[in-house]
Motif scaffolding. Structure first.
Motif, PDB file in Angstrom:
ATOM      1  N   GLY A 198      19.119 -11.902   3.374  1.00 47.67           N
ATOM      2  CA  GLY A 198      18.828 -11.519   4.757  1.00 47.67           C
ATOM      3  C   GLY A 198      18.337 -10.101   4.930  1.00 47.67           C
ATOM      4  N   LYS A 199      18.015  -9.441   3.819  1.00 42.41           N
ATOM      5  CA  LYS A 199      17.527  -8.064   3.881  1.00 42.41           C
ATOM      6  C   LYS A 199      16.141  -7.974   3.231  1.00 42.41           C
ATOM      7  CE  LYS A 199      22.196  -6.116   3.684  1.00 42.41           C
ATOM      8  NZ  LYS A 199      23.157  -5.292   2.907  1.00 42.41           N
ATOM      9  N   ILE A 200      15.294  -7.144   3.801  1.00 43.20           N
ATOM     10  CA  ILE A 200      13.937  -6.955   3.291  1.00 43.20           C
ATOM     11  C   ILE A 200      13.855  -5.592   2.622  1.00 43.20           C
ATOM     12  CG2 ILE A 200      11.489  -6.902   3.883  1.00 43.20           C
ATOM     13  CD1 ILE A 200      12.316  -8.347   6.521  1.00 43.20           C
ATOM     14  N   TYR A 201      13.545  -5.584   1.338  1.00 36.78           N
ATOM     15  CA  TYR A 201      13.465  -4.353   0.569  1.00 36.78           C
ATOM     16  C   TYR A 201      11.999  -4.009   0.275  1.00 36.78           C
ATOM     17  CZ  TYR A 201      18.453  -5.127  -0.279  1.00 36.78           C
ATOM     18  OH  TYR A 201      19.800  -5.325  -0.130  1.00 36.78           O
ATOM     19  N   GLY A 202      11.786  -2.770  -0.123  1.00 34.10           N
ATOM     20  CA  GLY A 202      10.453  -2.300  -0.475  1.00 34.10           C
ATOM     21  C   GLY A 202      10.263  -0.892   0.043  1.00 34.10           C
ATOM     22  N   ALA A 203       9.627  -0.054  -0.750  1.00 36.47           N
ATOM     23  CA  ALA A 203       9.463   1.354  -0.376  1.00 36.47           C
ATOM     24  C   ALA A 203       8.716   1.479   0.952  1.00 36.47           C
ATOM     25  CB  ALA A 203       8.703   2.102  -1.476  1.00 36.47           C
ATOM     26  N   ILE A 254       0.867  -1.186   0.000  1.00 34.42           N
ATOM     27  CA  ILE A 254       0.000   0.000   0.000  1.00 34.42           C
ATOM     28  C   ILE A 254       0.896   1.226   0.000  1.00 34.42           C
ATOM     29  CG2 ILE A 254      -1.835   1.249   1.191  1.00 34.42           C
ATOM     30  CD1 ILE A 254      -2.512  -1.426   2.613  1.00 34.42           C
ATOM     31  N   GLU A 255       0.984   1.904  -1.122  1.00 36.80           N
ATOM     32  CA  GLU A 255       1.838   3.092  -1.193  1.00 36.80           C
ATOM     33  C   GLU A 255       1.227   4.212  -0.369  1.00 36.80           C
ATOM     34  OE1 GLU A 255       4.439   3.479  -4.842  1.00 36.80           O
ATOM     35  OE2 GLU A 255       2.527   2.931  -5.747  1.00 36.80           O
ATOM     36  N   SER A 256       2.043   4.799   0.490  1.00 38.10           N
ATOM     37  CA  SER A 256       1.510   5.791   1.425  1.00 38.10           C
ATOM     38  C   SER A 256       2.458   6.963   1.625  1.00 38.10           C
ATOM     39  CB  SER A 256       1.196   5.124   2.778  1.00 38.10           C
ATOM     40  OG  SER A 256       2.343   4.482   3.315  1.00 38.10           O
ATOM     41  N   GLY A 257       2.932   7.527   0.501  1.00 40.58           N
ATOM     42  CA  GLY A 257       3.671   8.783   0.601  1.00 40.58           C
ATOM     43  C   GLY A 257       2.797   9.842   1.258  1.00 40.58           C
ATOM     44  N   LEU A 276       3.448   4.249  22.484  1.00 40.45           N
ATOM     45  CA  LEU A 276       4.306   3.838  21.372  1.00 40.45           C
ATOM     46  C   LEU A 276       4.080   4.784  20.203  1.00 40.45           C
ATOM     47  CD1 LEU A 276       3.661  -0.036  21.352  1.00 40.45           C
ATOM     48  CD2 LEU A 276       5.498   1.177  22.514  1.00 40.45           C
ATOM     49  N   LEU A 277       5.152   5.216  19.567  1.00 42.23           N
ATOM     50  CA  LEU A 277       5.050   6.128  18.425  1.00 42.23           C
ATOM     51  C   LEU A 277       5.490   5.430  17.143  1.00 42.23           C
ATOM     52  CD1 LEU A 277       6.638   9.382  19.931  1.00 42.23           C
ATOM     53  CD2 LEU A 277       4.206   8.813  19.767  1.00 42.23           C
ATOM     54  N   CYS A 278       4.655   5.512  16.110  1.00 40.14           N
ATOM     55  CA  CYS A 278       4.987   5.034  14.767  1.00 40.14           C
ATOM     56  C   CYS A 278       4.462   6.050  13.753  1.00 40.14           C
ATOM     57  CB  CYS A 278       4.338   3.678  14.480  1.00 40.14           C
ATOM     58  SG  CYS A 278       5.065   2.273  15.351  1.00 40.14           S
ATOM     59  N   HIS A 279       4.795   5.864  12.491  1.00 39.69           N
ATOM     60  CA  HIS A 279       4.159   6.659  11.425  1.00 39.69           C
ATOM     61  C   HIS A 279       3.940   5.770  10.211  1.00 39.69           C
ATOM     62  CE1 HIS A 279       7.763   7.282   8.850  1.00 39.69           C
ATOM     63  NE2 HIS A 279       8.441   7.394   9.966  1.00 39.69           N
ATOM     64  N   MET A 280       2.863   6.051   9.492  1.00 35.71           N
ATOM     65  CA  MET A 280       2.496   5.208   8.343  1.00 35.71           C
ATOM     66  C   MET A 280       2.772   5.883   7.007  1.00 35.71           C
ATOM     67  SD  MET A 280      -1.607   5.326   8.921  1.00 35.71           S
ATOM     68  CE  MET A 280      -2.429   6.852   9.410  1.00 35.71           C
ATOM     69  N   ASP A 281       3.198   7.138   7.022  1.00 36.30           N
ATOM     70  CA  ASP A 281       3.544   7.800   5.761  1.00 36.30           C
ATOM     71  C   ASP A 281       5.000   7.530   5.410  1.00 36.30           C
ATOM     72  OD1 ASP A 281       4.390   9.433   7.961  1.00 36.30           O
ATOM     73  OD2 ASP A 281       4.587  11.144   6.604  1.00 36.30           O
ATOM     74  N   THR A 282       5.304   7.639   4.125  1.00 38.14           N
ATOM     75  CA  THR A 282       6.668   7.471   3.643  1.00 38.14           C
ATOM     76  C   THR A 282       7.062   8.700   2.823  1.00 38.14           C
ATOM     77  OG1 THR A 282       6.247   6.484   1.454  1.00 38.14           O
ATOM     78  CG2 THR A 282       6.107   5.018   3.370  1.00 38.14           C
ATOM     79  N   VAL A 283       8.310   8.727   2.395  1.00 37.43           N
ATOM     80  CA  VAL A 283       8.783   9.844   1.566  1.00 37.43           C
ATOM     81  C   VAL A 283       8.604   9.575   0.074  1.00 37.43           C
ATOM     82  CG1 VAL A 283      10.503  10.530   3.267  1.00 37.43           C
ATOM     83  CG2 VAL A 283      11.145   8.939   1.449  1.00 37.43           C
ATOM     84  N   PHE A 284       8.111   8.394  -0.281  1.00 37.06           N
ATOM     85  CA  PHE A 284       8.146   7.966  -1.679  1.00 37.06           C
ATOM     86  C   PHE A 284       6.895   8.369  -2.450  1.00 37.06           C
ATOM     87  CE2 PHE A 284      10.733   4.917   0.733  1.00 37.06           C
ATOM     88  CZ  PHE A 284      11.951   5.129   0.094  1.00 37.06           C
ATOM     89  N   PRO A 285       7.061   8.956  -3.643  1.00 32.11           N
ATOM     90  CA  PRO A 285       5.912   9.295  -4.475  1.00 32.11           C
ATOM     91  C   PRO A 285       5.223   8.052  -5.008  1.00 32.11           C
ATOM     92  CG  PRO A 285       7.952   9.632  -5.702  1.00 32.11           C
ATOM     93  CD  PRO A 285       8.348   9.333  -4.279  1.00 32.11           C
ATOM     94  N   HIS A 286       3.955   8.212  -5.340  1.00 29.66           N
ATOM     95  CA  HIS A 286       3.175   7.080  -5.854  1.00 29.66           C
ATOM     96  C   HIS A 286       3.828   6.543  -7.134  1.00 29.66           C
ATOM     97  CE1 HIS A 286      -0.564   4.744  -5.791  1.00 29.66           C
ATOM     98  NE2 HIS A 286      -0.440   4.714  -7.106  1.00 29.66           N
ATOM     99  N   GLY A 287       3.947   5.239  -7.207  1.00 31.93           N
ATOM    100  CA  GLY A 287       4.584   4.594  -8.349  1.00 31.93           C
ATOM    101  C   GLY A 287       5.954   4.034  -8.032  1.00 31.93           C
ATOM    102  N   LEU A 325       6.770   1.872  -5.865  1.00 28.54           N
ATOM    103  CA  LEU A 325       6.720   0.433  -5.580  1.00 28.54           C
ATOM    104  C   LEU A 325       6.963  -0.410  -6.834  1.00 28.54           C
ATOM    105  CD1 LEU A 325       6.325  -1.249  -3.019  1.00 28.54           C
ATOM    106  CD2 LEU A 325       3.936  -1.538  -3.668  1.00 28.54           C
ATOM    107  N   GLU A 326       6.638   0.135  -8.001  1.00 29.40           N
ATOM    108  CA  GLU A 326       6.900  -0.599  -9.241  1.00 29.40           C
ATOM    109  C   GLU A 326       8.400  -0.801  -9.440  1.00 29.40           C
ATOM    110  OE1 GLU A 326       5.035   1.198 -12.567  1.00 29.40           O
ATOM    111  OE2 GLU A 326       3.041   1.257 -11.659  1.00 29.40           O
ATOM    112  N   LYS A 327       9.183   0.178  -9.009  1.00 31.86           N
ATOM    113  CA  LYS A 327      10.637   0.090  -9.136  1.00 31.86           C
ATOM    114  C   LYS A 327      11.262  -0.636  -7.953  1.00 31.86           C
ATOM    115  CE  LYS A 327      11.080   4.565  -9.462  1.00 31.86           C
ATOM    116  NZ  LYS A 327      11.761   5.890  -9.544  1.00 31.86           N
ATOM    117  N   VAL A 328      10.606  -0.511  -6.787  1.00 31.19           N
ATOM    118  CA  VAL A 328      11.171  -1.072  -5.560  1.00 31.19           C
ATOM    119  C   VAL A 328      10.123  -1.947  -4.881  1.00 31.19           C
ATOM    120  CG1 VAL A 328      12.470  -0.534  -3.465  1.00 31.19           C
ATOM    121  CG2 VAL A 328      12.390   1.130  -5.325  1.00 31.19           C
ATOM    122  N   PRO A 329       9.852  -3.113  -5.438  1.00 29.90           N
ATOM    123  CA  PRO A 329       8.836  -3.989  -4.841  1.00 29.90           C
ATOM    124  C   PRO A 329       9.354  -4.678  -3.581  1.00 29.90           C
ATOM    125  CG  PRO A 329       9.893  -5.099  -6.663  1.00 29.90           C
ATOM    126  CD  PRO A 329      10.455  -3.708  -6.647  1.00 29.90           C
TER     127      PRO A 329
END
Length: 381
Positions: free
Chosen positions: A99-104, A19-22, A76-87, A89-93
């Protein structure tokens, strides 16, 4: 910690990353907020998951608590927004590799939200949820400074005994005790436009004036004491053959001591006076966006609770200070014992190659869980 399932954790993380959430993607932030509320509500009918009415953000923030909303042992403090513009995730799924987990947004900070979710599940399964009052605040605009969420976060902190910020730990597992204060200044210079070839002497170049500001403000950099200034954006003028009647610069400033901020603002006033003598005009807006987060006697005592919780896993938490800001700056400034960097470790935040170190998920989940249990025992026996 019993009943933790890493495969389920990874499945939940993949769902949130999908779910992209910039911050500016209001629809996406609303969607991820709804998914989060549904997940937490399904844990137990004693858990309330709702939109935060006191946060005047475009997409609503989410607050989750297990008892009532009058007082909390732990926030507890968290945030659900990211810095990434919509789209992006197509480049960074979402993917797991070496041993590393990638994804915007996986690292900053959806893995931390999933960690909080599984902690709530474990507390419920282990019959601990009714022994302590917990609130999880999930910000919808942290990446743009929490301007509209600040008052809401502070209102929750004011009725909390301890604050755990779940921003990710550093790649080596180090956690955060201190953060610099952050500020933003928008500096607008107004001059007088004339033809650059016919009568340039009659003009007042806003660009030249802004250039002087940049040079003078740059002299205030003092990295040894933690003061940094960066004019990161500039624009001005309408054409190469016209003396510019307008220029604008946007300044990022970071300090470890608010006296340094006062020094910077005194220089700003001096430069405004100089600009007037040069027949220009300067308008400056903005200021401190996040106060300094300093170690206090209370936060030092809090580290002892965390260290005792970590002892059963045979490691000693490393505490550092950093130049980046988080919502922990707000809660620490209120005098509430606050520590940061509890989320799974990783690196590359705000870049397309950001990642979570998978081997840190279980240790950081365990540590945060046991710290919450320890706080409950300290407060309630």
């Amino acid at each position: 910690m019993e009943n933790f399932n890493l495969d389920e954790f990874l499945k939940d993380l993949e769902e949130l990353v999908a779910i992209e959430s910039g911050t500016s993607d209001t629809e996406g932030v609303i969607k991820i907020g709804n998914v989060i509320k549904e997940k937490f509500s399904a844990i137990s009918n004693t858990i309330t998951a709702r939109n935060a009415e006191k946060a005047a953000t475009k997409a609503p923030c989410v607050e989750i608590f297990n008892k009532d909303d009058k007082a909390f042992d732990v926030l507890l403090l968290c945030h659900m927004d990211t810095v990434f513009p919509h789209g992006t995730l197509e480049k960074v799924p979402f993917k797991i590799e070496n041993g590393k987990i990638y994804g915007a947004g996986a690292h900053d900070m959806k893995a931390s939200i999933v960690m909080a979710y599984h902690i709530f599940k474990m507390l419920h399964k282990n019959n601990e949820l009714d022994k302590i009052s917990i609130c999880l605040a999930i910000n919808a605009e942290e990446e743009i400074g929490s301007r509209n969420a600040k008052a809401w976060i502070e209102s929750l902190a004011e009725k909390s005994k301890y604050v755990i910020c779940c921003e990710p730990a550093r790649e080596n597992g180090a956690m955060i005790m201190e953060r610099k204060g952050l500020g933003r200044l928008k500096i607008e210079i107004y001059g007088k436009a004339v033809h650059a070839g016919v009568n340039p002497w009659d003009g007042v170049s806003a660009i030249n004036i802004l250039a002087h500001w940049i040079i003078e403000l740059n002299k205030l950099n003092n990295y040894e004491i933690g003061t940094s200034l960066n004019m990161g954006l500039i624009n001005g003028g309408i054409g190469v053959n016209t003396v510019a009647d307008y220029a604008c610069g946007q300044l990022d400033l970071r300090v470890e001591d608010m006296k340094e901020y006062d020094k910077i603002m005194a220089k700003v006033e001096e430069l405004k006076e100089w600009t007037a003598k040069e027949k220009g005009r300067a308008e400056v807006s903005g200021g401190i966006t996040r106060p300094v987060m300093k170690a206090t006697e209370k936060s030092m005592e809090f580290t002892k609770i965390v260290s005792e919780a970590a002892a059963k896993y045979n490691f000693t938490p490393e505490w550092i200070k950093t130049g980046g800001g988080s919502d922990a700056n707000f809660t620490a400034a209120l005098g509430v014992p606050t520590l940061d960097g509890f989320g799974p470790a990783g690196a590359g935040a705000h870049s397309e190659h950001e990642y979570v170190v998978m081997d840190t998920i279980i240790p950081h989940t365990n540590l945060t869980y046991d710290t919450i249990i320890a706080i409950g025992k300290k407060l309630h026996g």
